[in-house]
Design an enzyme around this catalytic site. Sequence first.
Site, PDB file in Angstrom:
ATOM      1  CE  LYS A   1      -4.481  -1.623   1.343  1.00 46.20           C
ATOM      2  NZ  LYS A   1      -5.620  -1.466   2.204  1.00 46.20           N
TER       3      LYS A   1
ATOM      4  CE  LYS B   1      -5.382  -8.337  -1.942  1.00 42.53           C
ATOM      5  NZ  LYS B   1      -5.680  -7.989  -0.556  1.00 42.53           N
TER       6      LYS B   1
ATOM      7  CE  LYS C   1     -13.658  -4.241  -0.355  1.00 40.64           C
ATOM      8  NZ  LYS C   1     -12.662  -4.241   0.721  1.00 40.64           N
TER       9      LYS C   1
HETATM   10  P1  TYM Z   1     -10.385  -6.634   3.277  1.00 43.12           P
HETATM   11  O1  TYM Z   1     -11.479  -5.630   3.363  1.00 43.12           O
HETATM   12  O2  TYM Z   1      -9.268  -6.559   2.350  1.00 43.12           O
HETATM   13  O3  TYM Z   1     -10.943  -8.022   2.775  1.00 43.12           O
HETATM   14  C1  TYM Z   1     -12.093  -8.627   3.562  1.00 43.12           C
HETATM   15  C2  TYM Z   1     -11.913 -10.115   3.465  1.00 43.12           C
HETATM   16  O4  TYM Z   1     -11.782 -10.607   2.330  1.00 43.12           O
HETATM   17  C3  TYM Z   1     -10.735 -11.374   2.022  1.00 43.12           C
HETATM   18  N1  TYM Z   1     -10.219 -11.012   0.515  1.00 43.12           N
HETATM   19  C4  TYM Z   1     -10.208 -12.215  -0.374  1.00 43.12           C
HETATM   20  N2  TYM Z   1     -10.344 -13.407  -0.185  1.00 43.12           N
HETATM   21  C5  TYM Z   1      -9.842 -14.301  -1.219  1.00 43.12           C
HETATM   22  N3  TYM Z   1      -9.452 -13.800  -2.376  1.00 43.12           N
HETATM   23  C6  TYM Z   1      -9.337 -12.347  -2.602  1.00 43.12           C
HETATM   24  N4  TYM Z   1      -8.806 -11.986  -3.592  1.00 43.12           N
HETATM   25  C7  TYM Z   1      -9.545 -11.619  -1.407  1.00 43.12           C
HETATM   26  N5  TYM Z   1      -9.612 -10.171  -1.247  1.00 43.12           N
HETATM   27  C8  TYM Z   1      -9.904  -9.968   0.139  1.00 43.12           C
HETATM   28  C9  TYM Z   1      -9.673 -10.992   3.058  1.00 43.12           C
HETATM   29  O5  TYM Z   1      -8.916 -11.964   3.360  1.00 43.12           O
HETATM   30  C10 TYM Z   1     -10.555 -10.698   4.072  1.00 43.12           C
HETATM   31  O6  TYM Z   1     -10.960 -11.709   4.802  1.00 43.12           O
HETATM   32  N6  TYM Z   1      -7.677  -5.841   7.246  1.00 43.12           N
HETATM   33  C11 TYM Z   1      -9.002  -6.613   6.844  1.00 43.12           C
HETATM   34  C12 TYM Z   1     -10.352  -6.145   7.449  1.00 43.12           C
HETATM   35  C13 TYM Z   1     -10.328  -6.448   8.948  1.00 43.12           C
HETATM   36  C14 TYM Z   1     -10.585  -7.700   9.685  1.00 43.12           C
HETATM   37  C15 TYM Z   1     -10.337  -7.205  11.100  1.00 43.12           C
HETATM   38  C16 TYM Z   1     -10.541  -8.987   9.424  1.00 43.12           C
HETATM   39  C17 TYM Z   1     -10.307  -5.459   9.895  1.00 43.12           C
HETATM   40  N7  TYM Z   1     -10.143  -5.852  11.110  1.00 43.12           N
HETATM   41  C18 TYM Z   1     -10.593  -8.195  11.952  1.00 43.12           C
HETATM   42  C19 TYM Z   1     -10.622  -9.871  10.112  1.00 43.12           C
HETATM   43  C20 TYM Z   1     -10.444  -9.515  11.628  1.00 43.12           C
HETATM   44  C21 TYM Z   1      -9.013  -6.277   5.308  1.00 43.12           C
HETATM   45  O7  TYM Z   1      -8.585  -5.368   4.892  1.00 43.12           O
HETATM   46  O8  TYM Z   1      -9.966  -6.960   4.527  1.00 43.12           O
END
Ligand code: TYM
Length: 335
Positions: free
Chosen positions: A117, A199, A202
């Site tokens: 990032k 991957k 978004k």
């Molecule tokens: P975020 O918003 O980037 O993604 C949310 C969830 O989606 C999963 N994910 C994917 N899984 C498979 N293939 C992909 N291409 C893919 N892109 C995203 C992520 O692994 C995630 O499970 N930091 C976290 C949000 C968060 C969080 C937490 C998660 C904040 N606090 C506490 C668990 C526990 C995040 O940015 O996810």
Amino acid sequence: MEQEIRRKTVLSGIQPSGVLTLGNYLGALKNWVGLQEQYDCYYMLADLHTITVRQVPAELRQNVLKTISLYLAAGLDPDKCVLFLQSMVPAHSQLAWLLNCYTMVGELSRMTQFKDKSAKHEDNINAGLFTYPVLMAADILLYQADLVPVGKDQLQHLEIARDIATRFNNAYSPTFVVPQALTFPAGAKIMSLSAPTKKMSKSEDGDGTVFVLDPKDVIIRKFKRAVTDSQSDIRFAEGKDGINNLISIYSCFTGKTVPEIEAEFEGKGYGEFKIAVAETVADGLTPLQNRVSEFMKDREYINRILTDGAEKASYTARKTLSKTMRKIGFYDTSK
Ligand code: TYM
């Protein structure tokens, strides 16, 4: 006397920084639904995390509404789990500060998401981007979560949450449950359709990312353009990242195993396979899309869910926060 066995606690979250992608859905949201039946589940919208990258205020508000509607449309039931918005529970920011003082700069510097990032947002390498995993640790530890269902890209953050919990427990006495990641192999890492070694994300626009609210014709177009390889057999194998990704996606929607999918498409061409995957994904998402628009129209209902959720989450979170503060030695006027 029979001892009551504590139900395990689950916590997870998604950043409402845009419409969810197929990766978010298959790697996270879709898997959360079944867990509600067995565990005490807390599912949040990680809106505090989104501001590590600049957000347009009106869009952020709209994305929160869309994301909570998607949670509900996917089948998360506020009677079975706690659905809440991270920013409505102040204990997250409070515990994050405390945990900052138990987290080493060296370990944060190793986080690949921070490196990625900061390369992408060179003009805004803010301190929040750096301490992002500490807030995430606070999210998890506040609820004494045993299990954290996430995609593979979050495993490094889970590891640091475990390290912080263990360090704190060792410095004082057992305070936090040391959480475990829970990944679901088929959808754990959905790759970009246009660059299948990266991957799906978004923040990448273009045809590589399928958003769960994309209309059918857009979904079909994106899959038709999916990058594959120069061979022609539909087989899960090393070096066939594009095809492997399409097989994984198809498997998530149909529940079929890899050998079943290989057999189904034996002798067929990539073009035909891409269309089959696209149709399956589009049709699989239609009911979700229809329900989302219904929920989005009912602001009163959404606001009530978020208010109730924040109240329930705060109750648990405050208990952990007070316990943590007591252990550290903060002055307590009730004593
Ligand atoms: P975020 O918003 O980037 O993604 C949310 C969830 O989606 C999963 N994910 C994917 N899984 C498979 N293939 C992909 N291409 C893919 N892109 C995203 C992520 O692994 C995630 O499970 N930091 C976290 C949000 C968060 C969080 C937490 C998660 C904040 N606090 C506490 C668990 C526990 C995040 O940015 O996810």
